[in-house]
Scaffold this motif. Structure first.
Motif, PDB file in Angstrom:
ATOM      1  N   LYS A  26      70.352 -67.829 -61.464  1.00  0.00           N
ATOM      2  CA  LYS A  26      70.660 -66.489 -61.982  1.00  0.00           C
ATOM      3  C   LYS A  26      69.451 -65.572 -61.886  1.00  0.00           C
ATOM      4  CE  LYS A  26      74.250 -67.797 -65.262  1.00  0.00           C
ATOM      5  NZ  LYS A  26      74.582 -67.910 -66.693  1.00  0.00           N
ATOM      6  N   GLN A  27      68.264 -66.126 -62.046  1.00  0.00           N
ATOM      7  CA  GLN A  27      67.043 -65.315 -62.027  1.00  0.00           C
ATOM      8  C   GLN A  27      66.577 -65.004 -60.605  1.00  0.00           C
ATOM      9  OE1 GLN A  27      64.072 -67.232 -64.406  1.00  0.00           O
ATOM     10  NE2 GLN A  27      65.346 -67.238 -66.236  1.00  0.00           N
ATOM     11  N   ASN A  28      67.100 -65.721 -59.609  1.00  0.00           N
ATOM     12  CA  ASN A  28      66.722 -65.516 -58.200  1.00  0.00           C
ATOM     13  C   ASN A  28      65.216 -65.497 -57.985  1.00  0.00           C
ATOM     14  OD1 ASN A  28      69.237 -65.448 -56.999  1.00  0.00           O
ATOM     15  ND2 ASN A  28      69.492 -63.270 -57.351  1.00  0.00           N
ATOM     16  N   LYS A  29      64.486 -66.286 -58.735  1.00  0.00           N
ATOM     17  CA  LYS A  29      63.036 -66.267 -58.584  1.00  0.00           C
ATOM     18  C   LYS A  29      62.536 -67.176 -57.471  1.00  0.00           C
ATOM     19  CE  LYS A  29      62.169 -69.710 -62.150  1.00  0.00           C
ATOM     20  NZ  LYS A  29      61.531 -69.994 -63.412  1.00  0.00           N
ATOM     21  N   HIS A  30      63.411 -67.994 -56.927  1.00  0.00           N
ATOM     22  CA  HIS A  30      62.999 -68.909 -55.859  1.00  0.00           C
ATOM     23  C   HIS A  30      63.722 -68.580 -54.563  1.00  0.00           C
ATOM     24  CE1 HIS A  30      60.725 -71.247 -58.690  1.00  0.00           C
ATOM     25  NE2 HIS A  30      61.783 -71.437 -59.430  1.00  0.00           N
ATOM     26  N   VAL A  31      63.628 -67.325 -54.163  1.00  0.00           N
ATOM     27  CA  VAL A  31      64.243 -66.889 -52.913  1.00  0.00           C
ATOM     28  C   VAL A  31      63.240 -66.077 -52.109  1.00  0.00           C
ATOM     29  CG1 VAL A  31      66.610 -66.851 -53.803  1.00  0.00           C
ATOM     30  CG2 VAL A  31      65.211 -64.792 -53.929  1.00  0.00           C
ATOM     31  N   LEU A  32      63.465 -66.072 -50.812  1.00  0.00           N
ATOM     32  CA  LEU A  32      62.688 -65.238 -49.911  1.00  0.00           C
ATOM     33  C   LEU A  32      63.674 -64.276 -49.276  1.00  0.00           C
ATOM     34  CD1 LEU A  32      59.878 -64.766 -48.648  1.00  0.00           C
ATOM     35  CD2 LEU A  32      60.585 -66.296 -46.825  1.00  0.00           C
ATOM     36  N   PRO A  33      63.514 -62.979 -49.497  1.00  0.00           N
ATOM     37  CA  PRO A  33      64.464 -62.012 -48.941  1.00  0.00           C
ATOM     38  C   PRO A  33      64.513 -62.087 -47.417  1.00  0.00           C
ATOM     39  CG  PRO A  33      62.914 -60.956 -50.451  1.00  0.00           C
ATOM     40  CD  PRO A  33      62.443 -62.354 -50.244  1.00  0.00           C
ATOM     41  N   SER A  34      65.712 -61.925 -46.881  1.00  0.00           N
ATOM     42  CA  SER A  34      65.888 -61.972 -45.430  1.00  0.00           C
ATOM     43  C   SER A  34      65.460 -60.671 -44.769  1.00  0.00           C
ATOM     44  CB  SER A  34      67.350 -62.247 -45.085  1.00  0.00           C
ATOM     45  OG  SER A  34      68.142 -61.119 -45.419  1.00  0.00           O
ATOM     46  N   GLY A  35      65.394 -59.606 -45.539  1.00  0.00           N
ATOM     47  CA  GLY A  35      65.119 -58.294 -44.969  1.00  0.00           C
ATOM     48  C   GLY A  35      66.394 -57.564 -44.597  1.00  0.00           C
ATOM     49  N   CYS A  36      67.527 -58.234 -44.751  1.00  0.00           N
ATOM     50  CA  CYS A  36      68.837 -57.641 -44.468  1.00  0.00           C
ATOM     51  C   CYS A  36      69.655 -57.682 -45.760  1.00  0.00           C
ATOM     52  CB  CYS A  36      69.553 -58.415 -43.372  1.00  0.00           C
ATOM     53  SG  CYS A  36      68.624 -58.545 -41.834  1.00  0.00           S
ATOM     54  N   GLU A  37      69.936 -56.537 -46.303  1.00  0.00           N
ATOM     55  CA  GLU A  37      70.607 -56.464 -47.605  1.00  0.00           C
ATOM     56  C   GLU A  37      71.920 -57.237 -47.631  1.00  0.00           C
ATOM     57  OE1 GLU A  37      72.356 -53.124 -50.712  1.00  0.00           O
ATOM     58  OE2 GLU A  37      71.140 -52.482 -49.024  1.00  0.00           O
ATOM     59  N   GLY A  38      72.738 -57.093 -46.606  1.00  0.00           N
ATOM     60  CA  GLY A  38      74.024 -57.787 -46.568  1.00  0.00           C
ATOM     61  C   GLY A  38      73.878 -59.297 -46.594  1.00  0.00           C
ATOM     62  N   ILE A  39      72.921 -59.812 -45.845  1.00  0.00           N
ATOM     63  CA  ILE A  39      72.689 -61.261 -45.839  1.00  0.00           C
ATOM     64  C   ILE A  39      72.168 -61.716 -47.193  1.00  0.00           C
ATOM     65  CG2 ILE A  39      71.246 -63.092 -44.843  1.00  0.00           C
ATOM     66  CD1 ILE A  39      71.561 -61.663 -42.155  1.00  0.00           C
ATOM     67  N   ASP A  40      71.267 -60.937 -47.788  1.00  0.00           N
ATOM     68  CA  ASP A  40      70.762 -61.288 -49.115  1.00  0.00           C
ATOM     69  C   ASP A  40      71.886 -61.319 -50.149  1.00  0.00           C
ATOM     70  OD1 ASP A  40      68.224 -61.597 -48.141  1.00  0.00           O
ATOM     71  OD2 ASP A  40      67.492 -59.660 -48.846  1.00  0.00           O
ATOM     72  N   ILE A  41      72.844 -60.410 -50.041  1.00  0.00           N
ATOM     73  CA  ILE A  41      73.990 -60.414 -50.955  1.00  0.00           C
ATOM     74  C   ILE A  41      74.816 -61.681 -50.752  1.00  0.00           C
ATOM     75  CG2 ILE A  41      76.199 -59.281 -51.475  1.00  0.00           C
ATOM     76  CD1 ILE A  41      74.714 -56.577 -50.917  1.00  0.00           C
ATOM     77  N   LEU A  42      75.103 -62.013 -49.486  1.00  0.00           N
ATOM     78  CA  LEU A  42      75.865 -63.229 -49.196  1.00  0.00           C
ATOM     79  C   LEU A  42      75.158 -64.478 -49.704  1.00  0.00           C
ATOM     80  CD1 LEU A  42      77.090 -62.519 -45.563  1.00  0.00           C
ATOM     81  CD2 LEU A  42      78.520 -62.698 -47.603  1.00  0.00           C
ATOM     82  N   LEU A  43      73.829 -64.481 -49.622  1.00  0.00           N
ATOM     83  CA  LEU A  43      73.044 -65.651 -50.037  1.00  0.00           C
ATOM     84  C   LEU A  43      72.597 -65.563 -51.494  1.00  0.00           C
ATOM     85  CD1 LEU A  43      70.859 -66.101 -46.831  1.00  0.00           C
ATOM     86  CD2 LEU A  43      72.885 -67.416 -47.514  1.00  0.00           C
ATOM     87  N   GLU A  44      73.131 -64.592 -52.220  1.00  0.00           N
ATOM     88  CA  GLU A  44      72.811 -64.391 -53.633  1.00  0.00           C
ATOM     89  C   GLU A  44      71.315 -64.219 -53.862  1.00  0.00           C
ATOM     90  OE1 GLU A  44      74.718 -67.630 -55.699  1.00  0.00           O
ATOM     91  OE2 GLU A  44      76.700 -66.754 -55.388  1.00  0.00           O
ATOM     92  N   GLY A  45      70.716 -63.325 -53.111  1.00  0.00           N
ATOM     93  CA  GLY A  45      69.321 -62.975 -53.328  1.00  0.00           C
ATOM     94  C   GLY A  45      68.419 -63.210 -52.132  1.00  0.00           C
ATOM     95  N   GLY A  46      68.801 -64.053 -51.238  1.00  0.00           N
ATOM     96  CA  GLY A  46      67.977 -64.342 -50.074  1.00  0.00           C
ATOM     97  C   GLY A  46      67.987 -65.820 -49.773  1.00  0.00           C
ATOM     98  N   PHE A  47      67.061 -66.238 -48.931  1.00  0.00           N
ATOM     99  CA  PHE A  47      66.969 -67.640 -48.535  1.00  0.00           C
ATOM    100  C   PHE A  47      66.345 -68.451 -49.653  1.00  0.00           C
ATOM    101  CE2 PHE A  47      66.857 -65.151 -44.634  1.00  0.00           C
ATOM    102  CZ  PHE A  47      68.015 -65.630 -44.060  1.00  0.00           C
ATOM    103  N   ARG A  48      67.030 -69.496 -50.059  1.00  0.00           N
ATOM    104  CA  ARG A  48      66.558 -70.356 -51.145  1.00  0.00           C
ATOM    105  C   ARG A  48      65.328 -71.136 -50.705  1.00  0.00           C
ATOM    106  NH1 ARG A  48      68.508 -68.113 -55.060  1.00  0.00           N
ATOM    107  NH2 ARG A  48      70.749 -67.937 -55.161  1.00  0.00           N
ATOM    108  N   ILE A  49      64.303 -71.040 -51.497  1.00  0.00           N
ATOM    109  CA  ILE A  49      63.091 -71.799 -51.236  1.00  0.00           C
ATOM    110  C   ILE A  49      63.384 -73.262 -51.560  1.00  0.00           C
ATOM    111  CG2 ILE A  49      60.697 -72.129 -51.972  1.00  0.00           C
ATOM    112  CD1 ILE A  49      60.607 -69.094 -52.440  1.00  0.00           C
ATOM    113  N   GLY A  50      63.053 -74.136 -50.613  1.00  0.00           N
ATOM    114  CA  GLY A  50      63.315 -75.557 -50.791  1.00  0.00           C
ATOM    115  C   GLY A  50      64.610 -76.003 -50.140  1.00  0.00           C
ATOM    116  N   GLN A  51      65.292 -75.102 -49.454  1.00  0.00           N
ATOM    117  CA  GLN A  51      66.554 -75.442 -48.805  1.00  0.00           C
ATOM    118  C   GLN A  51      66.551 -75.008 -47.355  1.00  0.00           C
ATOM    119  OE1 GLN A  51      69.826 -73.736 -50.927  1.00  0.00           O
ATOM    120  NE2 GLN A  51      69.289 -74.731 -52.834  1.00  0.00           N
TER     121      GLN A  51
END
Length: 189
Positions: A26-51
């Protein structure tokens, strides 16, 4: 075509119970933004760190554009450096430079030339011509990341391989690199 993104950190995440994982997500503190808003929305914040995240698309569907946009986003937001491994001569510094003017993630007030230099200096690009060279570079990167863990310098946060299909297709006997995809891998700080 296949491009690979890896966000890079220094340690494995600690063990969490289900409730802690839900709160963390919920806090999205472990994500790296893709730089593409639509993709970040689909991924719920960006690319998950550790995945590892795989993005699939046919030729000319924009996978290299996502690579360039992600490199720009990480470099511009001072998240660290980007290591771009280019297997099909798709890296375009001119394209990134033109995208910089459209990208507004930075909070730093600076002139256009200074901003372009700052961002471009954080994107390291190397051409790769075969799978064995890629494996060698990845081993070298592993050593560099081990050293990076011990220092507090400008760390590599994103690894992009654009396109791994170019390297793998000859090995698996395929002339068509369609269907070999885009990867993301990341670890926690």
């Amino acid at each position: 075509m296949r491009e690979i993104f890896m966000t890079v950190g220094s340690r494995q995440p600690p063990w969490f119970n289900g409730l802690e994982l839900l709160e963390d997500a919920k806090q999205n503190k472990h994500v790296l933004p893709s730089g593409c808003e639509g993709i970040d929305i689909l991924l719920e914040g960006g690319f998950r760190i550790g995945q590892l995240t795989e993005i699939v698309g046919p030729s000319s569907s924009g996978k290299t554009q996502i690579c360039l946009r992600s490199a720009l986003g990480v470099a511009d937001m001072n998240l660290g450096s980007v290591f771009f491994l280019d297997t099909c001569n798709s890296f375009s510094s001119n394209r990134i430079a033109s995208m910089i003017n459209q990208h507004t993630a930075t909070s730093v007030e600076e002139d256009e030339e200074t901003r372009v230099k700052r961002i471009m200096s954080r994107i390291l690009c190397q051409s790769v011509y075969d799978i064995f060279e890629l494996l060698d570079i990845l081993r070298q990167l592993e050593n560099r990341l081990s050293y990076q863990e011990k220092s507090n310098g400008n760390s590599i946060r994103l690894l992009i391989i654009d396109s791994i299909a170019t390297l793998i297709a000859p090995i698996i006997g395929s002339k068509n690199s369609q269907g070999i995809h885009l990867f993301y891998y990341s670890e926690l700080d």
